[in-house]
Design a protein around this motif. Structure first.
Motif, PDB file in Angstrom:
ATOM      1  N   GLU A  27       0.818  -1.208   0.000  1.00 58.14           N
ATOM      2  CA  GLU A  27       0.000   0.000   0.000  1.00 58.14           C
ATOM      3  C   GLU A  27       0.852   1.259   0.000  1.00 58.14           C
ATOM      4  O   GLU A  27       0.506   2.249  -0.654  1.00 58.14           O
ATOM      5  N   MET A  28       1.983   1.226   0.696  1.00 59.86           N
ATOM      6  CA  MET A  28       2.878   2.382   0.718  1.00 59.86           C
ATOM      7  C   MET A  28       3.490   2.624  -0.653  1.00 59.86           C
ATOM      8  O   MET A  28       3.568   3.762  -1.124  1.00 59.86           O
ATOM      9  N   VAL A  29       3.911   1.541  -1.323  1.00 59.06           N
ATOM     10  CA  VAL A  29       4.492   1.672  -2.668  1.00 59.06           C
ATOM     11  C   VAL A  29       3.449   2.230  -3.636  1.00 59.06           C
ATOM     12  O   VAL A  29       3.742   3.120  -4.450  1.00 59.06           O
ATOM     13  N   LEU A  30       2.215   1.713  -3.545  1.00 56.68           N
ATOM     14  CA  LEU A  30       1.144   2.186  -4.420  1.00 56.68           C
ATOM     15  C   LEU A  30       0.836   3.654  -4.170  1.00 56.68           C
ATOM     16  O   LEU A  30       0.638   4.436  -5.116  1.00 56.68           O
ATOM     17  N   SER A  31       0.813   4.047  -2.908  1.00 56.30           N
ATOM     18  CA  SER A  31       0.549   5.443  -2.570  1.00 56.30           C
ATOM     19  C   SER A  31       1.639   6.352  -3.124  1.00 56.30           C
ATOM     20  O   SER A  31       1.364   7.432  -3.651  1.00 56.30           O
ATOM     21  N   GLU A  32       2.893   5.915  -3.028  1.00 56.36           N
ATOM     22  CA  GLU A  32       4.004   6.706  -3.572  1.00 56.36           C
ATOM     23  C   GLU A  32       3.881   6.860  -5.088  1.00 56.36           C
ATOM     24  O   GLU A  32       4.114   7.938  -5.645  1.00 56.36           O
ATOM     25  N   LYS A  33       3.492   5.786  -5.761  1.00 55.69           N
ATOM     26  CA  LYS A  33       3.329   5.849  -7.216  1.00 55.69           C
ATOM     27  C   LYS A  33       2.235   6.845  -7.602  1.00 55.69           C
ATOM     28  O   LYS A  33       2.431   7.696  -8.492  1.00 55.69           O
ATOM     29  N   MET A  49       7.933   9.795 -20.141  1.00 56.59           N
ATOM     30  CA  MET A  49       8.583   8.700 -19.423  1.00 56.59           C
ATOM     31  C   MET A  49       9.759   8.159 -20.219  1.00 56.59           C
ATOM     32  O   MET A  49       9.713   8.091 -21.452  1.00 56.59           O
ATOM     33  N   ASN A  50      10.794   7.759 -19.474  1.00 52.04           N
ATOM     34  CA  ASN A  50      11.882   6.993 -20.061  1.00 52.04           C
ATOM     35  C   ASN A  50      11.698   5.535 -19.666  1.00 52.04           C
ATOM     36  O   ASN A  50      10.673   5.148 -19.108  1.00 52.04           O
ATOM     37  N   GLY A  51      12.709   4.720 -19.932  1.00 52.73           N
ATOM     38  CA  GLY A  51      12.591   3.300 -19.632  1.00 52.73           C
ATOM     39  C   GLY A  51      12.398   3.008 -18.161  1.00 52.73           C
ATOM     40  O   GLY A  51      11.558   2.178 -17.778  1.00 52.73           O
ATOM     41  N   PHE A  54       8.902   4.056 -16.939  1.00 50.84           N
ATOM     42  CA  PHE A  54       7.883   3.181 -17.513  1.00 50.84           C
ATOM     43  C   PHE A  54       7.838   1.851 -16.767  1.00 50.84           C
ATOM     44  O   PHE A  54       6.761   1.368 -16.410  1.00 50.84           O
ATOM     45  N   ARG A  55       8.998   1.261 -16.525  1.00 56.09           N
ATOM     46  CA  ARG A  55       9.020  -0.031 -15.842  1.00 56.09           C
ATOM     47  C   ARG A  55       8.516   0.086 -14.402  1.00 56.09           C
ATOM     48  O   ARG A  55       7.832  -0.800 -13.895  1.00 56.09           O
ATOM     49  N   ARG A  56       8.844   1.190 -13.740  1.00 61.04           N
ATOM     50  CA  ARG A  56       8.487   1.337 -12.334  1.00 61.04           C
ATOM     51  C   ARG A  56       7.025   1.721 -12.141  1.00 61.04           C
ATOM     52  O   ARG A  56       6.351   1.217 -11.243  1.00 61.04           O
ATOM     53  N   LEU A  57       6.505   2.620 -12.995  1.00 65.23           N
ATOM     54  CA  LEU A  57       5.165   3.163 -12.771  1.00 65.23           C
ATOM     55  C   LEU A  57       4.081   2.508 -13.619  1.00 65.23           C
ATOM     56  O   LEU A  57       2.908   2.603 -13.284  1.00 65.23           O
ATOM     57  N   VAL A  58       4.460   1.868 -14.716  1.00 71.12           N
ATOM     58  CA  VAL A  58       3.463   1.285 -15.615  1.00 71.12           C
ATOM     59  C   VAL A  58       3.499  -0.245 -15.594  1.00 71.12           C
ATOM     60  O   VAL A  58       2.464  -0.897 -15.467  1.00 71.12           O
ATOM     61  N   ALA A  60       5.483  -2.401 -13.466  1.00 76.25           N
ATOM     62  CA  ALA A  60       5.650  -3.096 -12.188  1.00 76.25           C
ATOM     63  C   ALA A  60       4.417  -2.941 -11.303  1.00 76.25           C
ATOM     64  O   ALA A  60       3.840  -1.861 -11.208  1.00 76.25           O
ATOM     65  N   PRO A  61       3.977  -4.029 -10.631  1.00 81.90           N
ATOM     66  CA  PRO A  61       2.906  -3.915  -9.639  1.00 81.90           C
ATOM     67  C   PRO A  61       3.473  -3.335  -8.351  1.00 81.90           C
ATOM     68  O   PRO A  61       4.704  -3.297  -8.189  1.00 81.90           O
ATOM     69  N   PRO A  62       2.608  -2.830  -7.460  1.00 79.31           N
ATOM     70  CA  PRO A  62       1.149  -2.783  -7.565  1.00 79.31           C
ATOM     71  C   PRO A  62       0.691  -1.578  -8.369  1.00 79.31           C
ATOM     72  O   PRO A  62       1.407  -0.585  -8.495  1.00 79.31           O
ATOM     73  N   ARG A  63      -0.548  -1.655  -8.906  1.00 76.03           N
ATOM     74  CA  ARG A  63      -1.105  -0.541  -9.659  1.00 76.03           C
ATOM     75  C   ARG A  63      -2.623  -0.643  -9.607  1.00 76.03           C
ATOM     76  O   ARG A  63      -3.180  -1.698  -9.905  1.00 76.03           O
ATOM     77  N   ASN A  64      -3.292   0.408  -9.229  1.00 78.24           N
ATOM     78  CA  ASN A  64      -4.758   0.457  -9.223  1.00 78.24           C
ATOM     79  C   ASN A  64      -5.273   1.537 -10.172  1.00 78.24           C
ATOM     80  O   ASN A  64      -6.388   2.023 -10.036  1.00 78.24           O
ATOM     81  N   TYR A  65      -4.457   1.937 -11.116  1.00 76.38           N
ATOM     82  CA  TYR A  65      -4.795   2.992 -12.076  1.00 76.38           C
ATOM     83  C   TYR A  65      -4.430   2.516 -13.475  1.00 76.38           C
ATOM     84  O   TYR A  65      -3.542   1.675 -13.661  1.00 76.38           O
ATOM     85  N   SER A  66      -5.116   3.051 -14.455  1.00 77.12           N
ATOM     86  CA  SER A  66      -4.815   2.773 -15.862  1.00 77.12           C
ATOM     87  C   SER A  66      -3.898   3.868 -16.403  1.00 77.12           C
ATOM     88  O   SER A  66      -3.977   5.025 -15.983  1.00 77.12           O
TER      89      SER A  66
END
Length: 328
Positions: A27-33, A49-51, A54-58, A60-66
């Motif tokens: 949850e902390m990682v997701l909140s930071e993202k 975005m660079n590479g 992109f890998r970190r925010l798009v 890599a999980p977790p992600r609750n956004y499109s």
């Protein structure tokens, strides 16, 4: 028998402790993202975005956004005219969402330029630009998450319909004011008014059949060449492969076309029409026989040449079409 419940309690706590800690860390990682993306979106509607980003925010999980990502090649040395045109429409779409009252952190718009994230292109096995892909909040992109650019075109309204279909987020596209239309209309009215004023009561030019026939012919040629389709769909002018540099002016499918293709077909139709006019004049005019023969030969040459090229375009779009005229 008394120590058994206490032992079970200890085991449950021992097993649940790391799991709860892992969930909290997730949850902390997701909140930071989300906070990072919201901060960038507040400064720029389309997040570059660079590479690594992109890998970190798009990816890599977790992600609750499109995340809607446009993969493009905007650097001048790439000479991707379509990329610049698509980028303008994409910016309009992203700005319409960013400044909408319905704006939330459930969807973000991003961009990966080839010169800033070529590793991303390689990772996704991409060899063309521009390309739009929706990375959903859960799971990997499916087939429908890749936008059919060559079929739908890159108009902001078409992109908004696709976004609504993939994410259930409805975006009302708001375009900046464009004064080109009113200015052209005012100029046209001024020219017509000037002609009427200069000619005074002599309005015979309004009854000139040749002038009206030429205007009607231009309109028919424009419409039969696909100009209205371009206006509705907003297709790219042409397509350039960013890796090979090859430019295609004719779309390879019968379901779509490029703007350049419209101009080419317009030229071919105009050539055939001019040939037919010359043949008609050669048969009906009162000129001497020598000039009529020249007009006849020229008309036949124009019809044969341009109609042959027109059939070639048709064959390239309808694969397997068996007929040709002169050239293949």
């Amino acid at each position: 028998m008394a120590p058994l419940p206490a032992l079970l309690l200890v085991l449950l706590l021992a097993w649940g402790g790391p799991r709860a800690a892992g969930q909290k860390r997730k949850e902390m990682v997701l909140s930071e993202k989300v906070n990072q993306l919201m901060e960038w979106a507040s400064k720029r509607s389309v997040i570059r975005m660079n590479g690594d980003k992109f890998r970190r925010l798009v990816k890599a999980p977790p992600r609750n956004y499109s995340v809607i990502v446009m993969f493009t090649a905007l650097q001048p040395h790439r000479q991707c005219v379509v990329c610049k045109q698509a980028d303008e429409e994409y910016q309009i779409l992203a700005n319409s969402w960013r400044y909408s009252s319905a704006f939330t952190n459930k969807i973000f718009f991003a961009m990966v330029d080839f010169d800033e994230g070529s590793d991303v292109f390689q990772m996704l096995n991409m060899n063309s630009a521009p390309t739009f892909i929706n990375f959903p909040a859960k799971g990997k992109p499916k087939r429908g998450d890749t936008y059919e650019l060559q079929v739908r075109g890159f108009a902001a309204e078409q992109l908004a319909r696709w976004v609504a279909d993939r994410t259930d987020v409805n975006i009302r596209v708001i375009r900046p004011p464009n004064y080109a239309g009113p200015l052209m209309l005012g100029l046209l009215l001024a020219v017509i008014g000037g002609l009427v004023y200069l000619r005074g009561s002599n309005l015979d030019f309004l009854y000139n059949k040749t002038g009206w026939a030429f205007a009607a012919l231009c309109f028919v040629l424009a419409m039969t060449s696909g100009q209205m389709w371009n206006h509705i769909r907003g297709p790219p002018y042409a397509h350039k492969n960013p890796h090979t540099g090859q430019v295609n002016y004719i779309h390879g499918s019968s379901q779509a076309q490029f703007v350049a293709e419209t101009h080419i077909v317009l030229l071919f139709n105009g050539g055939v029409t001019l040939g037919m006019v010359l043949l008609h004049e050669a048969a009906t005019s009162d000129m001497d026989v020598g000039k009529r023969k020249i007009m006849c030969i020229a008309g036949i040459g124009l019809v044969v040449l341009f109609f042959s090229w027109l059939l070639s375009v048709f064959r390239s779009k309808y694969h397997g079409y068996p007929y040709r005229y002169v050239s293949s």
